[in-house]
Design a protein around this motif. Structure first.
Motif, PDB file in Angstrom:
ATOM      1  N   THR A 195     -20.649   1.598   1.823  1.00  0.00           N
ATOM      2  CA  THR A 195     -21.687   2.620   1.877  1.00  0.00           C
ATOM      3  C   THR A 195     -21.589   3.477   3.141  1.00  0.00           C
ATOM      4  N   SER A 196     -20.726   3.102   4.090  1.00  0.00           N
ATOM      5  CA  SER A 196     -20.441   3.932   5.259  1.00  0.00           C
ATOM      6  C   SER A 196     -19.202   4.783   4.985  1.00  0.00           C
ATOM      7  N   TRP A 197     -18.978   5.768   5.817  1.00  0.00           N
ATOM      8  CA  TRP A 197     -17.785   6.605   5.677  1.00  0.00           C
ATOM      9  C   TRP A 197     -16.532   5.814   6.040  1.00  0.00           C
ATOM     10  N   HIS A 198     -15.509   5.907   5.180  1.00  0.00           N
ATOM     11  CA  HIS A 198     -14.213   5.290   5.455  1.00  0.00           C
ATOM     12  C   HIS A 198     -13.100   6.206   4.960  1.00  0.00           C
ATOM     13  N   VAL A 199     -11.948   6.079   5.598  1.00  0.00           N
ATOM     14  CA  VAL A 199     -10.755   6.820   5.173  1.00  0.00           C
ATOM     15  C   VAL A 199      -9.860   5.876   4.384  1.00  0.00           C
ATOM     16  N   TYR A 200      -9.598   6.236   3.130  1.00  0.00           N
ATOM     17  CA  TYR A 200      -8.728   5.465   2.248  1.00  0.00           C
ATOM     18  C   TYR A 200      -7.422   6.236   2.078  1.00  0.00           C
ATOM     19  N   SER A 201      -6.286   5.542   2.258  1.00  0.00           N
ATOM     20  CA  SER A 201      -5.019   6.273   2.259  1.00  0.00           C
ATOM     21  C   SER A 201      -3.870   5.420   1.741  1.00  0.00           C
ATOM     22  N   VAL A 202      -2.787   6.122   1.391  1.00  0.00           N
ATOM     23  CA  VAL A 202      -1.529   5.470   1.048  1.00  0.00           C
ATOM     24  C   VAL A 202      -0.389   6.269   1.666  1.00  0.00           C
ATOM     25  N   ASP A 203       0.554   5.545   2.270  1.00  0.00           N
ATOM     26  CA  ASP A 203       1.802   6.132   2.751  1.00  0.00           C
ATOM     27  C   ASP A 203       2.880   5.785   1.733  1.00  0.00           C
ATOM     28  N   TRP A 204       3.458   6.808   1.112  1.00  0.00           N
ATOM     29  CA  TRP A 204       4.374   6.637  -0.022  1.00  0.00           C
ATOM     30  C   TRP A 204       5.758   7.112   0.391  1.00  0.00           C
ATOM     31  N   THR A 205       6.734   6.209   0.316  1.00  0.00           N
ATOM     32  CA  THR A 205       8.127   6.531   0.625  1.00  0.00           C
ATOM     33  C   THR A 205       9.001   6.161  -0.571  1.00  0.00           C
ATOM     34  N   GLU A 207      10.916   3.812  -0.826  1.00  0.00           N
ATOM     35  CA  GLU A 207      11.153   2.371  -0.847  1.00  0.00           C
ATOM     36  C   GLU A 207       9.896   1.517  -0.827  1.00  0.00           C
ATOM     37  N   ALA A 208       8.732   2.119  -0.568  1.00  0.00           N
ATOM     38  CA  ALA A 208       7.523   1.295  -0.429  1.00  0.00           C
ATOM     39  C   ALA A 208       6.274   2.160  -0.459  1.00  0.00           C
ATOM     40  N   LEU A 209       5.132   1.506  -0.696  1.00  0.00           N
ATOM     41  CA  LEU A 209       3.821   2.131  -0.559  1.00  0.00           C
ATOM     42  C   LEU A 209       2.968   1.250   0.337  1.00  0.00           C
ATOM     43  N   ASN A 210       2.400   1.847   1.376  1.00  0.00           N
ATOM     44  CA  ASN A 210       1.534   1.147   2.310  1.00  0.00           C
ATOM     45  C   ASN A 210       0.108   1.660   2.142  1.00  0.00           C
ATOM     46  N   PHE A 211      -0.801   0.774   1.749  1.00  0.00           N
ATOM     47  CA  PHE A 211      -2.194   1.129   1.531  1.00  0.00           C
ATOM     48  C   PHE A 211      -2.986   0.811   2.798  1.00  0.00           C
ATOM     49  N   LYS A 212      -3.898   1.717   3.165  1.00  0.00           N
ATOM     50  CA  LYS A 212      -4.649   1.547   4.407  1.00  0.00           C
ATOM     51  C   LYS A 212      -6.119   1.896   4.207  1.00  0.00           C
ATOM     52  N   VAL A 213      -6.968   1.276   5.018  1.00  0.00           N
ATOM     53  CA  VAL A 213      -8.377   1.646   5.147  1.00  0.00           C
ATOM     54  C   VAL A 213      -8.634   1.889   6.625  1.00  0.00           C
ATOM     55  N   GLY A 215      -6.939   3.445   8.664  1.00  0.00           N
ATOM     56  CA  GLY A 215      -5.708   3.267   9.413  1.00  0.00           C
ATOM     57  C   GLY A 215      -5.190   1.846   9.465  1.00  0.00           C
ATOM     58  N   ARG A 216      -5.945   0.870   8.950  1.00  0.00           N
ATOM     59  CA  ARG A 216      -5.503  -0.526   8.940  1.00  0.00           C
ATOM     60  C   ARG A 216      -4.657  -0.769   7.697  1.00  0.00           C
ATOM     61  N   LEU A 217      -3.484  -1.332   7.882  1.00  0.00           N
ATOM     62  CA  LEU A 217      -2.643  -1.695   6.741  1.00  0.00           C
ATOM     63  C   LEU A 217      -3.278  -2.854   5.989  1.00  0.00           C
ATOM     64  N   ILE A 218      -3.534  -2.667   4.682  1.00  0.00           N
ATOM     65  CA  ILE A 218      -4.188  -3.717   3.901  1.00  0.00           C
ATOM     66  C   ILE A 218      -3.297  -4.269   2.797  1.00  0.00           C
ATOM     67  N   TYR A 219      -2.227  -3.526   2.425  1.00  0.00           N
ATOM     68  CA  TYR A 219      -1.344  -4.014   1.364  1.00  0.00           C
ATOM     69  C   TYR A 219      -0.073  -3.189   1.399  1.00  0.00           C
ATOM     70  N   ARG A 220       1.065  -3.865   1.249  1.00  0.00           N
ATOM     71  CA  ARG A 220       2.369  -3.195   1.216  1.00  0.00           C
ATOM     72  C   ARG A 220       3.092  -3.624  -0.042  1.00  0.00           C
ATOM     73  N   VAL A 221       3.571  -2.651  -0.807  1.00  0.00           N
ATOM     74  CA  VAL A 221       4.340  -2.933  -2.017  1.00  0.00           C
ATOM     75  C   VAL A 221       5.706  -2.279  -1.861  1.00  0.00           C
ATOM     76  N   THR A 222       6.759  -3.070  -1.960  1.00  0.00           N
ATOM     77  CA  THR A 222       8.109  -2.537  -1.830  1.00  0.00           C
ATOM     78  C   THR A 222       8.748  -2.334  -3.211  1.00  0.00           C
ATOM     79  N   LYS A 223       9.808  -1.563  -3.228  1.00  0.00           N
ATOM     80  CA  LYS A 223      10.522  -1.311  -4.482  1.00  0.00           C
ATOM     81  C   LYS A 223      11.020  -2.605  -5.121  1.00  0.00           C
ATOM     82  N   PRO A 224      11.625  -3.536  -4.365  1.00  0.00           N
ATOM     83  CA  PRO A 224      12.034  -4.812  -4.987  1.00  0.00           C
ATOM     84  C   PRO A 224      10.861  -5.597  -5.574  1.00  0.00           C
ATOM     85  N   MET A 225       9.680  -5.542  -4.937  1.00  0.00           N
ATOM     86  CA  MET A 225       8.510  -6.228  -5.497  1.00  0.00           C
ATOM     87  C   MET A 225       8.166  -5.669  -6.871  1.00  0.00           C
TER      88      MET A 225
END
Length: 288
Positions: A195-205, A207-213, A215-225
């Motif tokens: 219910t507070s303001w937060h920034v939700y993001s994904v860094d997409w390359t 070879e991988a996708l890094n999900f953040k809240v 700026g904190r990394l919360i989940y990383r998915v790689t191409k082999p996964m």
């Protein structure tokens, strides 16, 4: 225009350092920014966004989407609830609004996307959002490929189903759609919730996708996964979606509510009737 680039730079400063500091560097941001909207206009910018209408329905959601200033509108000042400007996606109780595909719908809400207006492959997509409290609310910030689902991939940057202490992120594609194994919950630290303001993001390359809240990394998915389950479908252009759904498959799986609506309890229906079913979006940014 300078104000837009400066604000974009400050957005990046928040994410990269956790602190807000003033530095005017429009040339860097201009070359780095693919898309930015801070919803500072009097209404939604139709050059950037498409609006979904009543001919669309999925996931046993209990609302229909309508193209209306009742469900999609911009606000400023106090109405932006801590932001300078904001987009609001708002749901309303509207008994017997429409009958569609054999179902009677009592709720309307808003859904927008950038399909064919802004498509991107790789980069960082982020949005600053404030979500409502209430079991069965199902807002999401996500990206789809331009073709058939799930063949062209889905990136769920933020999904929330009414439990205020966590949000979910996920990937969907051929062999890993629906009940995908590529999913993670992020539980907020004590004293924080959706219910507070937060920034939700994904860094997409490539070879991988890094999900953040925030700026904190919360989940990383790689191409082999991903390739353990099916084809990697994250080399193609995707578009962004923002929506506020009510009830349906994912909320029902979480709360088990069947009445008065699938995945949507009476307590949340009352919140909708009271005008409290609002998602606020401060800004949306895509950068290289």
């Amino acid at each position: 225009m300078k104000h837009l680039f400066l604000k974009t730079f400050l957005v990046l400063a928040i994410i990269s350092s956790g602190n807000l500091f003033a530095q005017d560097s429009p040339a860097i941001i201009e070359s780095d920014t693919i898309f930015f909207d801070d919803f500072s206009g009097s209404s939604l910018d139709r050059k950037k966004w498409n609006v979904v209408g009543t001919d669309f329905w999925v996931n046993n959601e209990q609302q229909v989407y309508v193209d209306s200033t009742a469900t999609i509108f911009n606000v400023k000042g106090d109405d932006a609830r801590g932001a300078e400007n904001a987009l609001v996606l708002k749901a309303h109780y509207s008994p017997n609004y429409i009958k569609y595909r054999g179902n009677d719908f009592d709720f309307i809400s808003g859904r927008i996307n950038t399909r064919d207006k802004v498509m991107f492959t790789y980069g960082t997509a982020m949005a600053r959002m404030k979500l409502p409290e209430g079991s069965g609310f199902w807002p999401a910030f996500w990206a789809l490929g331009g073709g058939d689902w799930p063949a062209t991939g889905e990136i769920d940057i933020m999904e929330y189903v009414g439990e205020t202490d966590w949000i979910g992120v996920a990937l969907h594609g051929p062999g890993y759609s629906g009940e995908t194994p590529l999913v993670n919950k992020y539980f907020f630290p004590e004293g924080e919730d959706v219910t507070s303001w937060h920034v939700y993001s994904v860094d997409w390359t490539p070879e991988a996708l890094n999900f953040k809240v925030d700026g904190r990394l919360i989940y990383r998915v790689t191409k082999p996964m991903v390739e353990n389950y099916g084809e990697w479908k994250f080399d193609n252009p995707k578009y962004l979606i923002l929506n506020l759904a009510l009830g349906g498959a994912y909320p029902y799986k979480t709360n088990g509510v069947e009445e008065p609506y699938n995945g949507l309890p009476e307590s949340t229906v009352e919140l909708i009737k009271q005008g409290k079913a609002e998602v606020l979006i401060d800004w949306v940014l895509i950068k290289k």
